[in-house]
Design an enzyme around this catalytic site. Structure first.
Site, mmCIF file in Angstrom:
data_model
loop_
_atom_site.group_PDB
_atom_site.id
_atom_site.type_symbol
_atom_site.label_atom_id
_atom_site.label_comp_id
_atom_site.label_asym_id
_atom_site.label_seq_id
_atom_site.Cartn_x
_atom_site.Cartn_y
_atom_site.Cartn_z
ATOM 1 N N ARG A 88 0.836 -1.198 0.000
ATOM 2 C CA ARG A 88 0.000 0.000 0.000
ATOM 3 C C ARG A 88 0.871 1.249 0.000
ATOM 4 N NH1 ARG A 88 -2.955 0.791 4.584
ATOM 5 N NH2 ARG A 88 -4.679 1.743 3.459
ATOM 6 N N SER A 133 6.266 -5.164 8.014
ATOM 7 C CA SER A 133 5.631 -6.053 8.991
ATOM 8 C C SER A 133 6.303 -7.415 9.106
ATOM 9 C CB SER A 133 4.162 -6.211 8.628
ATOM 10 O OG SER A 133 3.588 -4.949 8.458
ATOM 11 N N ASP A 187 3.650 -3.171 11.339
ATOM 12 C CA ASP A 187 2.223 -2.907 11.117
ATOM 13 C C ASP A 187 1.429 -2.907 12.409
ATOM 14 O OD1 ASP A 187 2.448 -5.668 11.485
ATOM 15 O OD2 ASP A 187 0.939 -6.168 9.989
#
Length: 444
Positions: A88, A133, A187
Site C-alpha cells: 500500500r 511487517s 504494522d
C-alpha cells in the site's frame, strides 16, 4: 426400534466417537488456556531481559516509539505499507481537525515475494513512515535490521540488512528520486498509533490476518535491551514465533505438525500457524483428510482435490460459519472442490471449521491476557482500562472470531477492562503518524 433403525443409530454413534476423538486435541480447556497465558508471560519476561533475550521465543523488540500523537501534528506525509499479500502507498494529510488519506493498493507478485527483494517505488518526496511487517531488530526509529521473513515471504538478499537502507537504495536506482524516511514501523505498531489518534487509551496493537502479532507500551525500567529507565516504549512482541523453542509442544496436534512441516518455514512462527489466516484452512484440510481416512466423511471415498495444498481457503471458514447460512451454501463450497458431500458431511465440515477458528481465537486471547495483566501489574492497578487497536482480515471478516476472542479474554483477565477498536485506515496511517510525531519532536 427396527433393526435398520438400530443399525443407523449405532453407525451415527460410531461416527460421533471418531469425530470427537479427532477433534478433542483442538478443544482447549480453561486450564489449557491459563497455561498458555502463563507461558506467554514467561517468554515476555525472558524477551525483555538483556541476558535472557536470546532464550525467549518472543523477541520483545524495542521500537523506539516513545510518543503518541498529541494533536499538534501538521503536514503531508508518505506511508509505505509492506506486510502481507498487498503493498500500500498512502499520502496522509494531517490537519488541525482531520486526517485525509489518498492511497493505492498493489498486489505483490510471487516474483517479488520470493525473488531478490528489489522493487520499483512511487515517485514522491515527503517525510515517510515505512510500515514493514516482518521481524526486525530496531536500532533507531529509522534503522531496522531484518531478522527473518514470515508469512510466505522468502526474498533473497534482505535478511541481516537494514530495510530502510534497502528502501533508500531502491529509490536511488530510479533517476531523480529520493526518500526522506523518518521512521520504520511494524504494522502492529502502526495499528496502535492509528487507533491511538482516535482513542488515547489505545496502548496495544494487534494484527490477526495473514499473520499475527501484538505490541504494547512497556515501562522503560523493564526493557533491559535499551538504555534508560524513564517513561515507556512500544515493544513489538513478534509473538507469531511464540513456541518456536518448544514451550507449546503440548498443544500442537498432528494436524498442526503437518501444516508446520509442509510450510515454507518449518519450525518457525509456530504460534502464528495456530492462529492466522494463512494456515487455518490448511489445518481444516488435514482434519478433513483424516476424517475421510477414518470413513466418517464423504463415504470414505478418496478425495484427490483435497490432497492439494492450500485448496481449502481460510475464507471458506468465514463463509461456512455465518449464522443462518443454510447447509446448501456449505454444500456448494464443498462441491466446488469436487467433494461429493451430503448434508451430513456439511454438518461435520462446519463443526471442524468452528473448532479450528474457536481455538485460534482462544489462543489469541490467552496471549492478549498475558499482555494486559502485565500492563496492569506494571502500573500497580487494581483494574486496568485499556484499548486494543486491531487490524487483519481474520479478525474483521470472520463472523465469530472477534466475539470469541473478547469473551475468552474477559474470563482469563477479569481485572482488565479491554476495548477493541478496529483500525479503519490500516497500519499505513499509523506509520504516517509516527513520522508526523518524529517531525513534530524534531522541530526547534
Amino acid at each position: 426400534m427396527t433393526s435398520n433403525e438400530d443399525d443407523k443409530a449405532c453407525e451415527i454413534a460410531i461416527i460421533r466417537r471418531k469425530v470427537d476423538w479427532l477433534l478433542s486435541p483442538l478443544r482447549l480447556s480453561h486450564s489449557d488456556l491459563q497455561r498458555v497465558q502463563a507461558l506467554m508471560r514467561q517468554e515476555m519476561e525472558l524477551g525483555l531481559g538483556k541476558e535472557t533475550n536470546a532464550r525467549s521465543s518472543v523477541c520483545m523488540l524495542p521500537t523506539y516509539v516513545r510518543a503518541t500523537p498529541d494533536g499538534t501534528e501538521r503536514g503531508e506525509f508518505l506511508a509505505l505499507d509492506l506486510g502481507g499479500t498487498n503493498f500500500r502507498v498512502l499520502v496522509v494529510r494531517v490537519a488541525e481537525d482531520s486526517i485525509r488519506i489518498a492511497s493505492e493498493i498493489y498486489i505483490i507478485p510471487t516474483s517479488i515475494v520470493q525473488g531478490t527483494g528489489v522493487a520499483d517505488l512511487m515517485e514522491q518526496i515527503l517525510p515517510l513512515g515505512f510500515t514493514f511487517s516482518f521481524p526486525c531488530q530496531q536500532l533507531g526509529l529509522d534503522k531496522a535490521v531484518l531478522l527473518n521473513w514470515t508469512k510466505g515471504f522468502n526474498a533473497s538478499g534482505c535478511v541481516g540488512k537494514d530495510v530502510v537502507q534497502l528502501l533508500r537504495d531502491a529509490a536511488q536506482r530510479k533517476e531523480n528520486f529520493a526518500l526522506n524516511v523518518v521512521a520504520v514501523v511494524n504494522d502492529t505498531v502502526g495499528t496502535m498509533m492509528s487507533c491511538g489518534y482516535e482513542d488515547p487509551k489505545c496502548e496495544i496493537g494487534l494484527i490477526v490476518g495473514t499473520g499475527t502479532n501484538a505490541c504494547y507500551m512497556e515501562e522503560m525500567r523493564n526493557v533491559g535491551t535499551v538504555e534508560g529507565n524513564d517513561g515507556r516504549m512500544c515493544i513489538n512482541m513478534e509473538w507469531g514465533a511464540f513456541g518456536d523453542n518448544g514451550c507449546l509442544d503440548h498443544i500442537f496436534t498432528t494436524f498442526d505438525r503437518l501444516v508446520d512441516e509442509k510450510s515454507i518455514n518449518p519450525g518457525k512462527q509456530r504460534f502464528e500457524k495456530l492462529i492466522s489466516g494463512m494456515y487455518l484452512g490448511e489445518i481444516v484440510r488435514y482434519i478433513l483428510l483424516a476424517m475421510v481416512e477414518k470413513q466418517v466423511l464423504f463415504h470414505g471415498k478418496p478425495c484427490t482435490k483435497l490432497q492439494t495444498k492450500d485448496i481449502f481457503k481460510t475464507r471458506f471458514l468465514s463463509t461456512i460459519e455465518i449464522d443462518g447460512l443454510g447447509l446448501r451454501k456449505v454444500l456448494a463450497i464443498l462441491r466446488d472442490l469436487d467433494l461429493h458431500a451430503t448434508f451430513e458431511d456439511s454438518v461435520l465440515v462446519r463443526e471442524v471449521c468452528q473448532t479450528v477458528s474457536l481455538r485460534a481465537a482462544q489462543l489469541c486471547a490467552a496471549g492478549m491476557a498475558a499482555v494486559v495483566e502485565k500492563m496492569r501489574e506494571n502500573r500497580g492497578l487494581d483494574q486496568l482500562v485499556v484499548t486494543v487497536g486491531v487490524d487483519g482480515t481474520l479478525y474483521k471478516m470472520h463472523p465469530h472470531f472477534s466475539q470469541n476472542l473478547q469473551q475468552t479474554l474477559q474470563v482469563l483477565a477479569p481485572k482488565c477492562t479491554v476495548t477493541f477498536l478496529q483500525s479503519e485506515d490500516g497500519s499505513g496511517k499509523g506509520a504516517a503518524l509516527v513520522a508526523a510525531v518524529a517531525c513534530r519532536e524534531a522541530r526547534p
